[in-house]
Design a protein around this motif. Structure first.
Motif, PDB file in Angstrom:
ATOM      1  N   TYR A 266       0.823  -1.197   0.000  1.00  0.00           N
ATOM      2  CA  TYR A 266       0.000   0.000   0.000  1.00  0.00           C
ATOM      3  C   TYR A 266       0.866   1.260   0.000  1.00  0.00           C
ATOM      4  O   TYR A 266       1.792   1.382   0.785  1.00  0.00           O
ATOM      5  CB  TYR A 266      -0.926  -0.005   1.221  1.00  0.00           C
TER       6      TYR A 266
ATOM      7  N   GLN B 213      -6.455   0.465  -6.955  1.00  0.00           N
ATOM      8  CA  GLN B 213      -7.411   0.353  -5.854  1.00  0.00           C
ATOM      9  C   GLN B 213      -7.055   1.330  -4.738  1.00  0.00           C
ATOM     10  O   GLN B 213      -5.891   1.685  -4.557  1.00  0.00           O
ATOM     11  CB  GLN B 213      -7.412  -1.084  -5.310  1.00  0.00           C
ATOM     12  N   ARG B 214      -8.082   1.761  -3.997  1.00  0.00           N
ATOM     13  CA  ARG B 214      -7.856   2.713  -2.906  1.00  0.00           C
ATOM     14  C   ARG B 214      -8.535   2.231  -1.638  1.00  0.00           C
ATOM     15  O   ARG B 214      -9.728   1.872  -1.662  1.00  0.00           O
ATOM     16  CB  ARG B 214      -8.394   4.097  -3.276  1.00  0.00           C
ATOM     17  N   LEU B 215      -7.759   2.174  -0.539  1.00  0.00           N
ATOM     18  CA  LEU B 215      -8.324   1.840   0.755  1.00  0.00           C
ATOM     19  C   LEU B 215      -9.028   3.051   1.345  1.00  0.00           C
ATOM     20  O   LEU B 215      -8.694   4.197   1.010  1.00  0.00           O
ATOM     21  CB  LEU B 215      -7.224   1.393   1.725  1.00  0.00           C
ATOM     22  N   SER B 216      -9.945   2.796   2.255  1.00  0.00           N
ATOM     23  CA  SER B 216     -10.652   3.909   2.884  1.00  0.00           C
ATOM     24  C   SER B 216      -9.707   4.794   3.688  1.00  0.00           C
ATOM     25  O   SER B 216      -9.933   5.982   3.857  1.00  0.00           O
ATOM     26  CB  SER B 216     -11.766   3.366   3.800  1.00  0.00           C
ATOM     27  N   GLN B 217      -8.589   4.184   4.166  1.00  0.00           N
ATOM     28  CA  GLN B 217      -7.613   4.963   4.938  1.00  0.00           C
ATOM     29  C   GLN B 217      -6.698   5.781   4.041  1.00  0.00           C
ATOM     30  O   GLN B 217      -5.857   6.531   4.523  1.00  0.00           O
ATOM     31  CB  GLN B 217      -6.757   4.027   5.800  1.00  0.00           C
TER      32      GLN B 217
ATOM     33  N   SER C   7     -12.610 -11.863   2.983  1.00  0.00           N
ATOM     34  CA  SER C   7     -11.743 -10.791   2.515  1.00  0.00           C
ATOM     35  C   SER C   7     -10.288 -11.229   2.462  1.00  0.00           C
ATOM     36  O   SER C   7      -9.463 -10.533   1.910  1.00  0.00           O
ATOM     37  CB  SER C   7     -11.884  -9.563   3.424  1.00  0.00           C
TER      38      SER C   7
END
Length: 685
Positions: free
Chosen positions: A23, A60-64, A530
């Motif tokens: 990430y 893709q993008r994490l919420s954080q 997940s």
């Protein structure tokens, strides 16, 4: 670098997303690309458009706020990988590589050549060259020749620069050297030298020497590189070893033998031959050092165990300073600041050693020794006897300092609500008044000489899962563990996990399991789904069947080849696993014939992955005096403590199913093994 577009910024950005940790934050991308936040977002859109044209998933993008590429996209992007010819380097790495090329005496190192090699502009190379002088090996300088840039000056200092890069785990240079011949031969010869001398290196020190000597033998193929200076050295096992090696694979001169012998003596040791005359003299000096420290600290440091351990460390320190083999580690800067008071005590204590050495101890070496003293101070600290909260369990150990502290850390992390004493020796234990504080249990790795009025339980220095099961049962009976159903379930699962895998962070795993069991069934299902399954991680391309006979080290390396090819792990990862096994024994054997080969994420893991190697001709794993049959190697590349847990639970289910495991052993094609993995994920885990 990945090449998916004619636009360099697109290639740069997608390469950054594909390298290193999974990430990347916007700040990471800004720093790597040297762009503003707005520009980063602009190029993210351009990358997504290019990925879409290739029928690949978007970034893709994490919420954080973390950005990453899906595994399927990463797999597809391998065909666009041009990293061998166009490596993606930051400024520091690029400048290290320029020095490497200069040390290697590469021909035609012009501005154009360097810019093409490093995939930057000529102006960038000019800036780098201007910044290089303070970074160059001592007593060297860059000169201009008719063929481009060259490095002139001390050959010894150039070699020491290479040695220092390897000791500091410079992966770029390690990757270059790992391709050289003689690695296996040197491993065997160095192992024999240790057996002959009785001096055994730490795993990292041995690996550094192997890599360096492989590079040295290659360098000596250049006619003008051999050291011709006279180097007087005694005729001992080290010099004989050097003479024999260099006569077979390099060039023998007094300068070469003496220089290589110096590095062998300077390598950090974990065990010293007690019969070594020099070691006996050093032990006497070490006793003076410990007494001086005790005199100014008020803590008795003069114990046989500590003296032996400190003398072993000072043995290597002596030769590092004597032969100017500089030791440096970035973390020692923090030590110097945080433990300045301890640095002063240590400097005072080391006066007898400096007199013995006839030279001062450098600040970096001083900081390293201060850490050593600090660890012993903490181990011997009587604070727990004086505190209001007395320990629930007294820990008595006879193993080495390192193993004792490891056991203490494992117990403290696994049972955070139980108070354990720092490890004490049998001699120290006999001085403890058990009526004061009334501990509920004495946990010991040795047989106590006399019975005591407190329950006593024996445990191995490195506990097995059955040991932990006995401990949990004993702790519950003594009221030290919560008897709730949830806690019982958590510890039952921990006991099962430790039957099959090494767990370094019991505290974190315990908390994760407790959170897991507190969730509703609906939430639990979502969490499980997940995480990738065993079949997701071990794809058909990562399954191999070896029909030829392999030794266990070769089997470990072979098992991880698919993960190296797809970039999941770095080449050093397999070496690290072998080194750990040689140092600690076959603890990675999770079942008779089955090895879960793994190390830590920082040991060379780029992304989560697993592999499988089936040996049609089982081999024998021998390490630390223990022997195990080896038939299947599962390679594991973890990125954290959580992502691979679901897959490991399915692996445990497979290994516990006798019929399915028997099918795996007799399978003849990777496709058949993959079908077995698919069936395994349907088993209750």
């Amino acid at each position: 670098m990945l090449n998916i577009s004619k636009k360099g910024q697109i290639n740069l950005l997608v390469s950054i997303l594909a390298e290193g940790k999974k990430y990347k934050t916007v700040a990471d991308l800004e720093a790597k690309m040297g762009l503003s936040r707005r520009s980063v977002f602009y190029w993210l859109k351009q990358v997504n458009a290019t990925l879409k044209s290739l029928d690949l998933d978007d970034v893709q993008r994490l919420s954080q706020g973390g950005y990453f590429l899906t595994q399927s996209t990463l797999d597809e992007l391998q065909q666009h990988d041009q990293s061998e010819t166009q490596p993606l380097l930051n400024v520091a790495e690029r400048r290290q590589m320029i020095i490497w090329y200069l040390v290697q005496q590469d021909a035609h190192l012009s501005l154009v050549n360097l810019s093409e090699r490093l995939n930057v502009s000529k102006n960038t190379i000019i800036k780098d060259l201007r910044a290089l002088p303070p970074l160059l090996p001592a007593d060297t300088e860059i000169i201009n020749t008719s063929h481009g840039k060259a490095l002139a000056g001390s050959e010894v200092m150039q070699r020491r620069w290479v040695y220092r890069q390897l000791a500091q785990q410079n992966l770029l240079i390690i990757h270059k050297i790992q391709k050289l011949p003689h690695i296996q031969m040197l491993t065997e010869r160095l192992t024999q030298l240790q057996a002959d001398t009785g001096n055994y290196y730490t795993g990292d020190a041995a690996q550094t020497l192997i890599w360096y000597i492989a590079w040295l033998l290659n360098r000596l193929q250049m006619a003008d590189r051999a050291l011709t200076t006279v180097n007087n050295y005694p005729l001992d096992r080290f010099s004989q070893w050097c003479e024999d090696l260099l006569s077979r694979y390099g060039r023998v001169t007094p300068g070469e033998v003496g220089s290589l012998r110096e590095l062998l003596l300077a390598g950090q040791l974990q065990q010293v031959n007690d019969d070594d005359r020099f070691a006996k003299e050093l032990l006497m000096t070490t006793q003076k050092v410990a007494r001086r420290f005790s005199s100014v600290s008020g803590i008795d440091m003069v114990t046989d165990k500590f003296l032996e351990a400190l003398a072993t460390h000072l043995y290597s320190t002596y030769f590092r300073i004597k032969y100017n083999v500089q030791y440096h580690h970035a973390n020692l800067t923090d030590v110097k600041l945080e433990y300045s008071y301890l640095m002063n005590l240590t400097k005072y204590a080391l006066q007898p050693f400096e007199e013995f050495l006839h030279a001062p101890v450098s600040s970096d070496e001083l900081a390293l020794i201060a850490v050593y003293f600090g660890g012993e101070v903490k181990r011997l600290s009587p604070d727990w006897l004086e505190s209001e909260k007395q320990p629930d369990v007294i820990l008595v150990c006879t193993s080495g300092v390192g193993t004792s502290l490891l056991l203490y850390q494992q117990l403290s992390a696994r049972y955070p609500n139980i108070s354990f004493s720092q490890p004490v020796s049998l001699e120290e234990f006999q001085k403890i008044d058990l009526t004061q504080g009334a501990p509920k249990l004495v946990l010991t790795t040795a047989k106590l000489q006399e019975p005591v009025d407190v329950p006593t339980l024996w445990v191995q220095a490195i506990p097995t899962s059955s040991d932990f099961q006995r401990l949990s049962q004993e702790f519950r009976q003594l009221g030290l563990l919560d008897n709730s159903q949830e806690t019982k379930l958590v510890h039952a699962v921990l006991d099962i996990i430790t039957d099959y895998a090494r767990v370094d962070d019991f505290n974190g795993l315990t908390a994760s399991l407790r959170d897991y069991f507190q969730k509703t069934p609906l939430e639990t299902t979502a969490v499980q789904n997940s995480r990738p399954s065993l079949a997701d991680l071990i794809t058909p391309e990562r399954i191999q069947i070896a029909t030829e006979e392999l030794d266990w080290q070769a089997a470990v390396h072979e098992s991880l080849v698919p993960l190296q090819i797809d970039g999941t792990v770095q080449p050093m990862y397999a070496d690290r696993i072998v080194g750990i096994t040689l140092a600690k024994g076959p603890y990675m054997m999770i079942k008779d014939g089955v090895m879960l080969a793994h190390a830590k994420p920082e040991d060379g893991v780029n992304s989560l992955g697993m592999s499988l190697l089936l040996l049609k001709q089982p081999t024998t794993l021998v390490a630390q005096g223990q022997s195990r049959q080896l038939a299947v190697v599962f390679g594991l590349a973890p990125v954290d403590r959580d992502a691979h847990v679901h897959a490991l639970s399915q692996l445990l289910a497979l290994l516990q199913d006798a019929g399915l495991y028997a099918e795996l052993q007799t399978a003849d094609r990777p496709e058949d093994i993959y079908k077995i993995l698919e069936r395994a994920i349907q088993l209750p885990s």
